[in-house]
Design an enzyme around this catalytic site. Structure first.
Site, PDB file in Angstrom:
ATOM      1  N   GLU A 224       0.823  -1.211   0.000  1.00 56.07           N
ATOM      2  CA  GLU A 224       0.000   0.000   0.000  1.00 56.07           C
ATOM      3  C   GLU A 224       0.855   1.258   0.000  1.00 56.07           C
ATOM      4  O   GLU A 224       0.550   2.224  -0.720  1.00 56.07           O
ATOM      5  CB  GLU A 224      -0.941  -0.017   1.206  1.00 56.07           C
ATOM      6  CG  GLU A 224      -2.056  -1.046   1.093  1.00 56.07           C
ATOM      7  CD  GLU A 224      -2.968  -1.045   2.299  1.00 56.07           C
ATOM      8  OE1 GLU A 224      -2.721  -0.231   3.222  1.00 56.07           O
ATOM      9  OE2 GLU A 224      -3.919  -1.843   2.339  1.00 56.07           O
ATOM     10  N   HIS A 258     -10.349   0.908   0.096  1.00 53.90           N
ATOM     11  CA  HIS A 258     -10.912   0.114   1.189  1.00 53.90           C
ATOM     12  C   HIS A 258     -12.426  -0.026   1.085  1.00 53.90           C
ATOM     13  O   HIS A 258     -13.061  -0.555   2.001  1.00 53.90           O
ATOM     14  CB  HIS A 258     -10.549   0.749   2.541  1.00 53.90           C
ATOM     15  CG  HIS A 258      -9.086   0.706   2.851  1.00 53.90           C
ATOM     16  ND1 HIS A 258      -8.172   1.553   2.266  1.00 53.90           N
ATOM     17  CD2 HIS A 258      -8.360  -0.094   3.681  1.00 53.90           C
ATOM     18  CE1 HIS A 258      -6.961   1.297   2.723  1.00 53.90           C
ATOM     19  NE2 HIS A 258      -7.047   0.305   3.581  1.00 53.90           N
TER      20      HIS A 258
END
Length: 371
Positions: A224, A258
């Site tokens: 990430e 997300h």
């Protein structure tokens, strides 16, 4: 014959007034309203390098200014960042939707597939960013890696200082956990006597075999941060965006990655409103952390700094504000840690701590003008 004189009604040719004495003329990029970023600034090229007695200071990726990559349009930079965010999530479902592989038979096999997908997506984002920024034109590989914040110099500072700075937010959490550990130390879950060292060794052995530990503390932080910080922030910088805009707007891409948790919770049978509430809290937390991670990456210029902060935040979760067991000690520690965090935020992330030479600029990318 002499040329006829212009009458009073004819337009007169406009002449550019000479510059006033002692006044510097702004560059064309500044007159057009575009900030001179690392990709379109000529200031670093026109200023002669400083003379120094130590040639080693000139050899570090942060100290030497490599050839600036070509400027890219701002819309193209935003589109590339959005595509990276979407692909990072979409590739996780590629084994079953695109490759038509059978569903995983166990949780370990399921996450092993996702680990491979995350690695492939991260590598593709790095290659795309390198192509857009023209990183291949850099002669030295260390300079090319420094564009992504992958550096070997000042590594100790990039690990220790951000880790200690982030720990201040969790001062209350540390007090609550140490209090709980001290009360339960000497016995295991069944009440059998066991030393604290043996209990810690058992916990470490169990954690190394847990696939969720590898997901939360290894794969997710590294991939990430590589995609959403090391790839996106240089793209936005070269797109002409301001530093503050990048810090506060780039976490939008991070939070969008997300949103798949809402779909997964709904598939697990969770109520839609409850799933929406859970994902909303997660998105708020990821946005706040995205601000901090982008701030760390820009200030330090090292990818390791947001990675260690990401690992610590995943380990600690939300900060603990109070606890009935500690009789107010947790709240006091949280308050003191939070005040210390905000007081030390800028001094602890000063670019001078993480770079050997700044060349009049306080940023590793040749763009930032913060002091």
């Amino acid at each position: 014959a002499p040329a006829p004189l212009l009458n009073s009604t004819s337009p007169r040719p406009r002449r550019r007034a000479p510059p006033l004495p002692g006044r510097k003329q702004r560059p064309r990029s500044a007159r057009r309203g575009r900030s001179p970023g690392p990709c379109n600034s000529t200031a670093a090229k026109s200023v002669p390098p400083r003379k120094t007695s130590s040639p080693e200071l000139m050899a570090t990726p942060a100290g030497s200014h490599p050839a600036s990559p070509p400027a890219i349009p701002g819309k193209a930079a935003v589109a590339a960042c959005a595509a990276m965010a979407v692909s990072y999530v979409a590739v996780l479902y590629a084994p079953t939707l695109l490759l038509r592989l059978p569903p995983a038979t166990s949780l370990r096999a399921f996450f092993h597939r996702r680990f491979v997908c995350a690695a492939v997506s991260s590598a593709a984002s790095v290659l795309a960013t390198a192509a857009l920024l023209g990183v291949w034109s850099l002669s030295d590989s260390s300079k090319a890696l420094a564009v992504f914040g992958i550096r070997s110099d000042h590594l100790l500072e990039a690990v220790v200082v951000p880790l200690l700075l982030t720990s201040l937010v969790y001062a209350g959490s540390f007090v609550a956990r140490l209090w709980a550990m001290s009360s339960s130390c000497g016995t295991d879950d069944d009440g059998v006597g066991v030393s604290c060292t043996e209990k810690l060794a058992r916990w470490m052995q169990t954690s190394l075999q847990d696939v969720m530990v590898w997901r939360n503390y290894v794969v997710a932080p590294f991939t990430e941060e590589l995609v959403f910080r090391a790839c996106m922030i240089p793209l936005l910088l070269c797109g002409g965006f301001k530093m503050y805009n990048i810090i506060f707007l780039s976490p939008i891409f991070f939070s969008l990655a997300h949103l798949n948790h809402l779909f997964e919770l709904h598939q697990q049978g969770c109520n839609f409103m409850r799933s929406l509430l859970i994902v909303g809290v997660q998105l708020g937390y990821t946005v706040i952390f995205g601000w901090y991670a982008a701030f760390l990456f820009i200030r330090t210029g090292n990818l390791v700094s947001p990675i260690v902060a990401h690992i610590l935040c995943n380990m600690m979760g939300l900060p603990v504000f109070s606890s009935q067991r500690t009789r107010g000690l947790t709240s006091l520690a949280f308050l003191a840690g939070s005040v210390s965090f905000f007081c030390l935020l800028f001094p602890a992330t000063s670019p001078k701590l993480y770079n050997a030479r700044l060349d009049g600029c306080s940023c590793w990318h040749g763009y930032c003008r913060w002091s």
